[in-house]
Design a protein around this motif. Structure first.
Motif, PDB file in Angstrom:
ATOM      1  N   VAL A   1       2.758 -11.121 -11.200  1.00 39.50           N
ATOM      2  CA  VAL A   1       2.809 -10.347  -9.958  1.00 39.50           C
ATOM      3  C   VAL A   1       2.966 -11.350  -8.815  1.00 39.50           C
ATOM      4  N   ASN A   2       4.053 -11.234  -8.068  1.00 44.46           N
ATOM      5  CA  ASN A   2       4.277 -12.137  -6.934  1.00 44.46           C
ATOM      6  C   ASN A   2       4.107 -11.339  -5.652  1.00 44.46           C
ATOM      7  N   LEU A   3       2.957 -11.449  -5.043  1.00 44.69           N
ATOM      8  CA  LEU A   3       2.700 -10.671  -3.835  1.00 44.69           C
ATOM      9  C   LEU A   3       3.158 -11.459  -2.609  1.00 44.69           C
ATOM     10  N   THR A   4       3.525 -10.732  -1.563  1.00 46.84           N
ATOM     11  CA  THR A   4       3.904 -11.409  -0.324  1.00 46.84           C
ATOM     12  C   THR A   4       2.978 -11.024   0.814  1.00 46.84           C
ATOM     13  N   ARG A   5       2.117 -10.009   0.592  1.00 42.93           N
ATOM     14  CA  ARG A   5       1.135  -9.698   1.634  1.00 42.93           C
ATOM     15  C   ARG A   5      -0.167  -9.224   1.014  1.00 42.93           C
ATOM     16  N   ASP A   6      -1.167  -9.019   1.895  1.00 40.22           N
ATOM     17  CA  ASP A   6      -2.521  -8.683   1.445  1.00 40.22           C
ATOM     18  C   ASP A   6      -2.505  -7.454   0.548  1.00 40.22           C
TER      19      ASP A   6
ATOM     20  N   ARG B   1       0.483 -14.672 -14.150  1.00 42.92           N
ATOM     21  CA  ARG B   1       0.241 -15.248 -12.814  1.00 42.92           C
ATOM     22  C   ARG B   1       0.159 -14.109 -11.801  1.00 42.92           C
ATOM     23  N   PHE B   2      -0.974 -14.021 -11.161  1.00 43.47           N
ATOM     24  CA  PHE B   2      -1.220 -12.974 -10.161  1.00 43.47           C
ATOM     25  C   PHE B   2      -1.321 -13.698  -8.822  1.00 43.47           C
ATOM     26  N   HIS B   3      -0.208 -13.823  -8.117  1.00 43.13           N
ATOM     27  CA  HIS B   3      -0.148 -14.785  -7.011  1.00 43.13           C
ATOM     28  C   HIS B   3       0.246 -14.162  -5.678  1.00 43.13           C
TER      29      HIS B   3
ATOM     30  N   SER C   1      -4.681 -12.312   1.253  1.00 42.60           N
ATOM     31  CA  SER C   1      -5.957 -11.833   0.727  1.00 42.60           C
ATOM     32  C   SER C   1      -5.765 -10.822  -0.405  1.00 42.60           C
ATOM     33  N   ILE C   2      -6.467 -11.076  -1.515  1.00 37.91           N
ATOM     34  CA  ILE C   2      -6.479 -10.149  -2.649  1.00 37.91           C
ATOM     35  C   ILE C   2      -7.914  -9.661  -2.808  1.00 37.91           C
ATOM     36  N   THR C   3      -8.123  -8.362  -2.669  1.00 37.13           N
ATOM     37  CA  THR C   3      -9.463  -7.796  -2.826  1.00 37.13           C
ATOM     38  C   THR C   3      -9.429  -6.807  -3.980  1.00 37.13           C
ATOM     39  N   ILE C   4     -10.346  -6.992  -4.934  1.00 38.66           N
ATOM     40  CA  ILE C   4     -10.465  -6.073  -6.070  1.00 38.66           C
ATOM     41  C   ILE C   4     -11.881  -5.508  -6.027  1.00 38.66           C
ATOM     42  N   ASN C   5     -11.968  -4.196  -5.871  1.00 41.77           N
ATOM     43  CA  ASN C   5     -13.265  -3.544  -5.668  1.00 41.77           C
ATOM     44  C   ASN C   5     -13.347  -2.398  -6.669  1.00 41.77           C
TER      45      ASN C   5
ATOM     46  N   ILE D   1      -4.946 -16.709 -10.660  1.00 39.32           N
ATOM     47  CA  ILE D   1      -4.893 -15.969  -9.406  1.00 39.32           C
ATOM     48  C   ILE D   1      -4.764 -17.032  -8.331  1.00 39.32           C
ATOM     49  N   VAL D   2      -3.705 -16.981  -7.542  1.00 41.18           N
ATOM     50  CA  VAL D   2      -3.498 -17.955  -6.475  1.00 41.18           C
ATOM     51  C   VAL D   2      -3.341 -17.177  -5.180  1.00 41.18           C
ATOM     52  N   THR D   3      -4.219 -17.437  -4.216  1.00 41.32           N
ATOM     53  CA  THR D   3      -4.189 -16.717  -2.943  1.00 41.32           C
ATOM     54  C   THR D   3      -5.084 -17.431  -1.934  1.00 41.32           C
ATOM     55  N   GLY D   4      -5.063 -17.000  -0.674  1.00 37.16           N
ATOM     56  CA  GLY D   4      -5.920 -17.610   0.351  1.00 37.16           C
ATOM     57  C   GLY D   4      -7.345 -17.100   0.278  1.00 37.16           C
TER      58      GLY D   4
END
Ligand SMILES: *[C@@H]1O[C@H](CO)[C@@H](O)[C@H](O)[C@H]1NC(C)=O
Ligand SMILES: *[C@@H]1O[C@H](CO)[C@@H](O)[C@H](O)[C@H]1NC(C)=O
Ligand SMILES: *[C@@H]1O[C@H](CO)[C@@H](O)[C@H](O)[C@H]1NC(C)=O
Ligand SMILES: *[C@@H]1O[C@H](CO)[C@@H](O)[C@H](O)[C@H]1NC(C)=O
Ligand SMILES: *[C@@H]1O[C@H](CO)[C@@H](O)[C@H](O)[C@H]1NC(C)=O
Ligand SMILES: *[C@@H]1O[C@H](CO)[C@@H](O)[C@H](O)[C@H]1NC(C)=O
Ligand SMILES: *[C@@H]1O[C@H](CO)[C@@H](O)[C@H](O)[C@H]1NC(C)=O
Length: 278
Positions: free
Chosen positions: A88-93, A109-111, A118-122, A135-138
């Motif tokens: 998964v190649n994300l470009t925004r929160d 790769r969950f990036h 920001s990646i939030t999993i709730n 997982i690669v993110t800020g």
């Protein structure tokens, strides 16, 4: 006349001080009866100078949850079991909320490799990230019942900081290529032999008051050039609140970025883990 005014203002202050020394609870707002924390009280009640850092703004309301299939290319649903089987190649929160489990399959790769992404999993169910996945993110934030990070997995927020808090940047001022500051000052980088190490510091400390509940990015390192910014970027943020069991066989990283030979290193970010059992 002036003296009387002085006395009249002086007496209430004195009484206040005596009340404080004899009964520190006066300062408590609504905290539990047995805890007194210097960072819990409203300083405006008594002191006219504000020694506490400004209260953080209330968090913005959550966006609606991303969907397992449409937004993340996964299988299933976040209210039952969501399986992430391909990169998964994300470009925004992204905000992920649901009542089920969330599984990242081996080697996936969950990036979102952008500064401050920001990646939030709730989720109310269990989270697991399998062998060799990343997982690669800020910012990575997880709320789950159980969470397992398998061997070779990594949550990597290294050098992906967003902006540091507004009161100060933590980034060194000069062109010595010094290190970024965070809970303490950054390291000096003494090239000029005429100066003492005490004269050349890295970036300012800025999150000393929030170290009990760390949630600040690292800051940038300095550069040795006016034109090119060689400083390493600050580290990101990781927060996990796990109701039952947290098992980490992988790595969780929030290091500052490397500055190389021409720049200072960024400062590390924040990692906060809470679980019933780790
Ligand atoms: C995600 O990015 C990687 C390279 O970073 C690429 O190999 C892969 O094909 C991309 N996947 C998708 C689904 O875009
Ligand atoms: C982790 O997820 C996999 C599917 O990806 C599942 O088969 C396995 O039971 C889960 N393991 C744990 C410990 O939750
Ligand atoms: C998780 O979801 C619950 C229920 O919607 C909400 O109250 C809570 O603030 C969320 N937590 C985070 C960290 O998003
Ligand atoms: C994980 O990575 C290691 C080292 O790269 C490799 O030996 C192993 O086979 C991988 N495991 C899986 C399940 O992909
Ligand atoms: C959480 O993990 C523990 C230990 O592996 C297990 O006993 C428990 O059943 C799990 N809870 C849920 C709701 O899966
Ligand atoms: C974890 O992975 C490393 C290499 O990626 C391997 O050397 C080690 O034996 C693995 N440990 C377990 C318990 O599987
Ligand atoms: C984490 O990210 C940094 C910066 O991209 C990279 O240099 C480092 O190798 C990564 N670490 C792991 C264990 O993936």
């Amino acid at each position: 006349m002036a003296r009387f005014q002085f006395i009249f203002t002086f007496i209430p202050i004195l009484i206040t001080i005596i009340t404080l020394t004899t009964n520190p609870r006066v300062l408590c707002l609504d905290s539990e009866p047995d805890s007194f924390s210097i960072i819990d009280y409203d300083s405006n009640l008594i002191f006219h100078q504000d020694y506490s850092p400004p209260a953080p703004p209330p968090p913005p309301p959550h966006p609606p949850s991303a969907s397992c299939t449409d937004d993340l290319g996964g299988i299933g649903s976040i209210d039952t079991v969501c399986q992430i089987v391909a990169d998964v190649n994300l470009t925004r929160d992204v905000y992920i909320e649901g009542k089920g489990d969330f599984n990242i399959h081996p080697g996936v790769r969950f990036h979102c490799p952008n500064f401050g992404c920001s990646i939030t999993i709730n989720i109310s169910g269990n989270f697991n990230i399998s062998v060799n996945s990343s997982i690669v993110t800020g910012t990575f934030e997880l709320v789950a019942n159980n969470a397992s990070f398998f061997n070779g997995s990594v949550v990597n927020t290294t050098g992906l900081a967003g902006d540091p808090p507004p009161q100060t940047s933590g980034t060194p001022q000069g062109l010595e290529g010094a290190g970024g500051g965070h809970g303490g000052r950054g390291a000096c980088c003494l090239l000029d032999k005429e100066k003492l190490p005490e004269d050349i510091w890295g970036g300012d400390a800025y999150s000393w008051s929030s170290l009990q509940d760390p949630w600040s990015y690292g800051s940038k390192g300095g550069s040795t050039s006016k034109e090119v910014d060689y400083g390493g970027a600050g580290g990101g943020r990781v927060k996990m609140k796990v109701k039952e069991y947290l098992v980490v066989d992988g790595a969780i990283l929030a290091d500052g970025g490397c500055g190389g030979v021409k720049g200072g290193g960024g400062s590390g970010g924040s990692i906060l883990l809470k679980a019933y059992k780790m």
